[in-house]
Scaffold this active site. Sequence first.
Site, PDB file in Angstrom:
ATOM      1  N   LYS A 159      -1.563  -9.296   2.937  1.00  0.00           N
ATOM      2  CA  LYS A 159      -0.799  -8.863   4.109  1.00  0.00           C
ATOM      3  C   LYS A 159      -1.640  -7.871   4.906  1.00  0.00           C
ATOM      4  CE  LYS A 159       3.059  -6.085   3.837  1.00  0.00           C
ATOM      5  NZ  LYS A 159       2.671  -4.865   4.594  1.00  0.00           N
ATOM      6  N   GLU A 215       9.038  -4.287  10.575  1.00  0.00           N
ATOM      7  CA  GLU A 215       9.474  -2.995  10.018  1.00  0.00           C
ATOM      8  C   GLU A 215      10.033  -2.083  11.104  1.00  0.00           C
ATOM      9  OE1 GLU A 215       6.791  -1.135   7.262  1.00  0.00           O
ATOM     10  OE2 GLU A 215       7.947   0.726   7.218  1.00  0.00           O
ATOM     11  N   GLU A 241      -1.630  -5.408   8.641  1.00  0.00           N
ATOM     12  CA  GLU A 241      -0.790  -4.796   9.667  1.00  0.00           C
ATOM     13  C   GLU A 241      -1.420  -4.968  11.053  1.00  0.00           C
ATOM     14  OE1 GLU A 241       0.046  -0.705   8.728  1.00  0.00           O
ATOM     15  OE2 GLU A 241       0.919  -1.195   6.785  1.00  0.00           O
ATOM     16  N   ASP A 265       0.841  -1.205   0.000  1.00  0.00           N
ATOM     17  CA  ASP A 265       0.000   0.000   0.000  1.00  0.00           C
ATOM     18  C   ASP A 265       0.874   1.253   0.000  1.00  0.00           C
ATOM     19  OD1 ASP A 265       0.859  -0.168   2.606  1.00  0.00           O
ATOM     20  OD2 ASP A 265      -1.123   0.061   3.516  1.00  0.00           O
ATOM     21  N   SER A 266       2.211   1.057  -0.032  1.00  0.00           N
ATOM     22  CA  SER A 266       3.130   2.171  -0.302  1.00  0.00           C
ATOM     23  C   SER A 266       2.860   2.733  -1.697  1.00  0.00           C
ATOM     24  CB  SER A 266       4.586   1.718  -0.176  1.00  0.00           C
ATOM     25  OG  SER A 266       4.807   0.515  -0.888  1.00  0.00           O
ATOM     26  N   ASP A 307      -1.133  -6.020  -0.145  1.00  0.00           N
ATOM     27  CA  ASP A 307      -1.509  -5.339   1.100  1.00  0.00           C
ATOM     28  C   ASP A 307      -3.006  -5.090   1.153  1.00  0.00           C
ATOM     29  OD1 ASP A 307       0.504  -4.887   2.961  1.00  0.00           O
ATOM     30  OD2 ASP A 307       1.305  -3.151   1.877  1.00  0.00           O
TER      31      ASP A 307
HETATM   32  O1  KIV Z   1       3.543  -1.085   1.658  1.00  0.00           O
HETATM   33  C1  KIV Z   1       4.716  -1.506   1.657  1.00  0.00           C
HETATM   34  O2  KIV Z   1       5.507  -1.265   0.741  1.00  0.00           O
HETATM   35  C2  KIV Z   1       5.144  -2.314   2.801  1.00  0.00           C
HETATM   36  C3  KIV Z   1       6.596  -2.618   2.925  1.00  0.00           C
HETATM   37  C4  KIV Z   1       7.356  -1.419   3.302  1.00  0.00           C
HETATM   38  C5  KIV Z   1       6.844  -3.752   3.827  1.00  0.00           C
HETATM   39  O3  KIV Z   1       4.337  -2.681   3.603  1.00  0.00           O
END
Ligand code: KIV
Length: 271
Positions: free
Chosen positions: A120, A189, A122, A51-52, A90
């Site tokens: 994934k 992280e 969090e 989600d980056s 994510d």
């Molecule tokens: O969203 C992302 O890129 C991440 C990584 C930094 C692990 O969760």
Amino acid sequence: MSVESTVRAVTTYRLTEMKQRGEKISMLTSYDYSMAKIVDAAGIDVILVGDSAANVMAGYETTVPITLDMMIYHARSVTRGAQRALIVVDMPFGTYQGNSKLALDSAVRIMKETEADAVKLEGGEEILESVQRILTAGIPVMGHLGLTPQSIHKFGTYNVRAKEEAEAEKLVRDAHLLSDAGCFAVVLEKIPAALATRVTKEIPIPTIGIGAGGGTDGQVLVIHDMVGLNKGFSPRFLRRYADLHEVMTDAVTRYIADVKSGDFPNEKEQY
Ligand code: KIV
């Protein structure tokens, strides 16, 4: 297409084997077809549709605004570009916290609409019910502990997490909870290296670190940071392998000059 050919070379099972034999796991983010194709062909083990994307693709300050539809768009582009790597997507903020039914619906949409391999989430204990419900549907789950960017408004800073004993002990407990629940791996992280090493030794599933030292089972970086496309982000943990910002700026500058001077296109570049 046979059933076998739809299964990727890297599976969650293979990642567990890699941990057992001490082979490090490589993971990078990708958000589009062309980037995923390069990363996959180079031999990466895991592609994270992070989600980056909210930051490096959409230009948002935090990862909070990205939607499920946006993540599905990115993930579909990535799965079309990658054949070999395991693809993890994510789950964005607001699609799984505090509501395990919503969590399952969101995860099912990701799996059905993108052909990715896993999701994934969090958090630890506070999202365990959502993790468990997704797992009961047979969807592989990767955990994410430490600096969890979707909680930035709670943390108020992107500084290193779990330096204090209470937060470190909670992180260790959460890692065990996620592992016992059946997660296939967990991202750690921006936490102290010694803590990441301890977690890695204590749980049977692979740990993938970002800013968590060399003691984890694998490493992950955001591709835009690692190839130098995103120059405004330089944390200590980041190693830049290229300066694509400079390469692209030079290419664009020369193109503009060639168009302005009439040098491009030349006789060989026309019909
Ligand atoms: O969203 C992302 O890129 C991440 C990584 C930094 C692990 O969760």
